[in-house]
Design a protein around this motif. Sequence first.
Motif, PDB file in Angstrom:
ATOM      1  N   ALA A  77     -30.834 -35.245  21.669  1.00  0.00           N
ATOM      2  CA  ALA A  77     -31.501 -34.609  20.532  1.00  0.00           C
ATOM      3  C   ALA A  77     -31.326 -33.093  20.579  1.00  0.00           C
ATOM      4  CB  ALA A  77     -32.982 -34.980  20.511  1.00  0.00           C
ATOM      5  N   ALA A  78     -31.476 -32.497  21.758  1.00  0.00           N
ATOM      6  CA  ALA A  78     -31.310 -31.050  21.895  1.00  0.00           C
ATOM      7  C   ALA A  78     -29.875 -30.634  21.571  1.00  0.00           C
ATOM      8  CB  ALA A  78     -31.693 -30.606  23.303  1.00  0.00           C
ATOM      9  N   LEU A  79     -28.920 -31.428  22.034  1.00  0.00           N
ATOM     10  CA  LEU A  79     -27.517 -31.113  21.757  1.00  0.00           C
ATOM     11  C   LEU A  79     -27.201 -31.263  20.272  1.00  0.00           C
ATOM     12  CD1 LEU A  79     -25.910 -32.822  24.865  1.00  0.00           C
ATOM     13  CD2 LEU A  79     -25.909 -30.363  24.361  1.00  0.00           C
ATOM     14  N   GLU A  80     -27.770 -32.280  19.640  1.00  0.00           N
ATOM     15  CA  GLU A  80     -27.522 -32.494  18.215  1.00  0.00           C
ATOM     16  C   GLU A  80     -28.133 -31.388  17.356  1.00  0.00           C
ATOM     17  OE1 GLU A  80     -28.971 -36.484  17.561  1.00  0.00           O
ATOM     18  OE2 GLU A  80     -26.991 -37.347  17.955  1.00  0.00           O
ATOM     19  N   ARG A  81     -29.280 -30.858  17.785  1.00  0.00           N
ATOM     20  CA  ARG A  81     -29.904 -29.754  17.038  1.00  0.00           C
ATOM     21  C   ARG A  81     -29.031 -28.512  17.091  1.00  0.00           C
ATOM     22  NH1 ARG A  81     -34.522 -31.485  19.766  1.00  0.00           N
ATOM     23  NH2 ARG A  81     -34.353 -29.704  21.180  1.00  0.00           N
ATOM     24  N   GLY A  82     -28.300 -28.356  18.185  1.00  0.00           N
ATOM     25  CA  GLY A  82     -27.404 -27.214  18.327  1.00  0.00           C
ATOM     26  C   GLY A  82     -28.104 -25.891  18.531  1.00  0.00           C
ATOM     27  N   ASP A  83     -29.330 -25.940  19.002  1.00  0.00           N
ATOM     28  CA  ASP A  83     -30.083 -24.696  19.160  1.00  0.00           C
ATOM     29  C   ASP A  83     -30.182 -24.223  20.610  1.00  0.00           C
ATOM     30  OD1 ASP A  83     -31.771 -26.680  20.053  1.00  0.00           O
ATOM     31  OD2 ASP A  83     -33.471 -26.131  18.787  1.00  0.00           O
ATOM     32  N   VAL A  84     -29.281 -24.700  21.459  1.00  0.00           N
ATOM     33  CA  VAL A  84     -29.266 -24.261  22.855  1.00  0.00           C
ATOM     34  C   VAL A  84     -28.007 -23.430  23.093  1.00  0.00           C
ATOM     35  CG1 VAL A  84     -30.672 -26.133  23.784  1.00  0.00           C
ATOM     36  CG2 VAL A  84     -28.238 -26.450  23.576  1.00  0.00           C
ATOM     37  N   PRO A  85     -28.108 -22.418  23.949  1.00  0.00           N
ATOM     38  CA  PRO A  85     -26.937 -21.583  24.250  1.00  0.00           C
ATOM     39  C   PRO A  85     -25.805 -22.402  24.879  1.00  0.00           C
ATOM     40  CG  PRO A  85     -28.960 -20.601  25.122  1.00  0.00           C
ATOM     41  CD  PRO A  85     -29.306 -21.972  24.645  1.00  0.00           C
ATOM     42  N   LEU A  86     -24.609 -21.877  24.794  1.00  0.00           N
ATOM     43  CA  LEU A  86     -23.415 -22.579  25.267  1.00  0.00           C
ATOM     44  C   LEU A  86     -23.539 -23.056  26.705  1.00  0.00           C
ATOM     45  CD1 LEU A  86     -20.541 -23.570  24.837  1.00  0.00           C
ATOM     46  CD2 LEU A  86     -19.744 -21.294  25.520  1.00  0.00           C
ATOM     47  N   GLU A  87     -23.905 -22.170  27.624  1.00  0.00           N
ATOM     48  CA  GLU A  87     -23.994 -22.552  29.041  1.00  0.00           C
ATOM     49  C   GLU A  87     -25.026 -23.658  29.241  1.00  0.00           C
ATOM     50  OE1 GLU A  87     -21.983 -21.646  31.580  1.00  0.00           O
ATOM     51  OE2 GLU A  87     -20.852 -20.604  30.029  1.00  0.00           O
ATOM     52  N   GLU A  88     -26.136 -23.565  28.542  1.00  0.00           N
ATOM     53  CA  GLU A  88     -27.163 -24.608  28.645  1.00  0.00           C
ATOM     54  C   GLU A  88     -26.666 -25.916  28.037  1.00  0.00           C
ATOM     55  OE1 GLU A  88     -31.752 -25.402  27.254  1.00  0.00           O
ATOM     56  OE2 GLU A  88     -31.036 -23.340  27.347  1.00  0.00           O
ATOM     57  N   SER A  89     -25.893 -25.829  26.961  1.00  0.00           N
ATOM     58  CA  SER A  89     -25.312 -27.025  26.342  1.00  0.00           C
ATOM     59  C   SER A  89     -24.381 -27.749  27.309  1.00  0.00           C
ATOM     60  CB  SER A  89     -24.531 -26.658  25.073  1.00  0.00           C
ATOM     61  OG  SER A  89     -25.381 -26.238  24.066  1.00  0.00           O
ATOM     62  N   ILE A  90     -23.596 -26.973  28.039  1.00  0.00           N
ATOM     63  CA  ILE A  90     -22.670 -27.560  29.008  1.00  0.00           C
ATOM     64  C   ILE A  90     -23.457 -28.270  30.106  1.00  0.00           C
ATOM     65  CG2 ILE A  90     -20.943 -27.043  30.780  1.00  0.00           C
ATOM     66  CD1 ILE A  90     -19.994 -24.749  28.869  1.00  0.00           C
ATOM     67  N   ALA A  91     -24.477 -27.595  30.649  1.00  0.00           N
ATOM     68  CA  ALA A  91     -25.303 -28.196  31.701  1.00  0.00           C
ATOM     69  C   ALA A  91     -26.025 -29.430  31.177  1.00  0.00           C
ATOM     70  CB  ALA A  91     -26.304 -27.174  32.232  1.00  0.00           C
ATOM     71  N   LEU A  92     -26.518 -29.357  29.951  1.00  0.00           N
ATOM     72  CA  LEU A  92     -27.224 -30.481  29.349  1.00  0.00           C
ATOM     73  C   LEU A  92     -26.278 -31.661  29.124  1.00  0.00           C
ATOM     74  CD1 LEU A  92     -30.093 -31.091  28.451  1.00  0.00           C
ATOM     75  CD2 LEU A  92     -29.543 -30.136  26.215  1.00  0.00           C
ATOM     76  N   SER A  93     -25.054 -31.374  28.721  1.00  0.00           N
ATOM     77  CA  SER A  93     -24.048 -32.429  28.534  1.00  0.00           C
ATOM     78  C   SER A  93     -23.726 -33.117  29.855  1.00  0.00           C
ATOM     79  CB  SER A  93     -22.768 -31.848  27.940  1.00  0.00           C
ATOM     80  OG  SER A  93     -22.998 -31.381  26.644  1.00  0.00           O
ATOM     81  N   GLU A  94     -23.596 -32.329  30.919  1.00  0.00           N
ATOM     82  CA  GLU A  94     -23.312 -32.898  32.236  1.00  0.00           C
ATOM     83  C   GLU A  94     -24.470 -33.775  32.705  1.00  0.00           C
ATOM     84  OE1 GLU A  94     -22.533 -29.345  34.470  1.00  0.00           O
ATOM     85  OE2 GLU A  94     -20.427 -29.276  33.850  1.00  0.00           O
ATOM     86  N   ARG A  95     -25.694 -33.309  32.496  1.00  0.00           N
ATOM     87  CA  ARG A  95     -26.868 -34.106  32.888  1.00  0.00           C
ATOM     88  C   ARG A  95     -26.938 -35.387  32.058  1.00  0.00           C
ATOM     89  NH1 ARG A  95     -31.472 -34.181  35.775  1.00  0.00           N
ATOM     90  NH2 ARG A  95     -33.384 -34.943  34.804  1.00  0.00           N
ATOM     91  N   ALA A  96     -26.647 -35.275  30.763  1.00  0.00           N
ATOM     92  CA  ALA A  96     -26.674 -36.452  29.892  1.00  0.00           C
ATOM     93  C   ALA A  96     -25.662 -37.497  30.368  1.00  0.00           C
ATOM     94  CB  ALA A  96     -26.396 -36.053  28.445  1.00  0.00           C
ATOM     95  N   MET A  97     -24.498 -37.050  30.797  1.00  0.00           N
ATOM     96  CA  MET A  97     -23.484 -37.975  31.290  1.00  0.00           C
ATOM     97  C   MET A  97     -23.976 -38.683  32.555  1.00  0.00           C
ATOM     98  SD  MET A  97     -19.372 -37.348  31.764  1.00  0.00           S
ATOM     99  CE  MET A  97     -19.679 -35.677  32.211  1.00  0.00           C
ATOM    100  N   LYS A  98     -24.619 -37.937  33.457  1.00  0.00           N
ATOM    101  CA  LYS A  98     -25.148 -38.541  34.678  1.00  0.00           C
ATOM    102  C   LYS A  98     -26.295 -39.503  34.361  1.00  0.00           C
ATOM    103  CE  LYS A  98     -23.780 -34.676  37.573  1.00  0.00           C
ATOM    104  NZ  LYS A  98     -24.217 -33.490  38.298  1.00  0.00           N
ATOM    105  N   LEU A  99     -27.115 -39.150  33.390  1.00  0.00           N
ATOM    106  CA  LEU A  99     -28.205 -40.043  32.969  1.00  0.00           C
ATOM    107  C   LEU A  99     -27.650 -41.346  32.401  1.00  0.00           C
ATOM    108  CD1 LEU A  99     -30.501 -37.362  31.342  1.00  0.00           C
ATOM    109  CD2 LEU A  99     -31.189 -38.874  33.225  1.00  0.00           C
TER     110      LEU A  99
END
Length: 80
Positions: free
Chosen positions: A23-45
Motif C-alpha cells: 500500500a505504501a509503495l502504491e501510494r508513491g509517497d515514500v522517498p526513493l531510498e525508503e521505497s527500495i528498502a520497502l521493496s526488499e522487505r516486501a520481497m522477503k515477506l
Amino acid sequence: MTEKPIGEMTFEDAMRALEEAVAALERGDVPLEESIALSERAMKLRQHCEAKLRDAEAKIEAMTLDASGNPTGTKPAEGL
C-alpha cells in the motif's frame, strides 16, 4: 517501534506487513531510498509467507484418515 524480524512472524503478521508495504509503495509517497528498502522487505515477506504456506500444505497432505474420514495421524510427506 522496532520491526519484528520476518523469521519470527506468523503468516498472518507477515501478510499484514506485506499488505502495508505494498500500500505504501502504491501510494508513491515514500522517498526513493525508503521505497527500495520497502521493496526488499516486501520481497522477503512474500518469501516468508510462501514458505509458511508450503509448510502448512505439507502437513495437510501428510494427514492420514481412517475409513470414516477421521484423522488418525500423519505420514511423512513426499520430499521431506
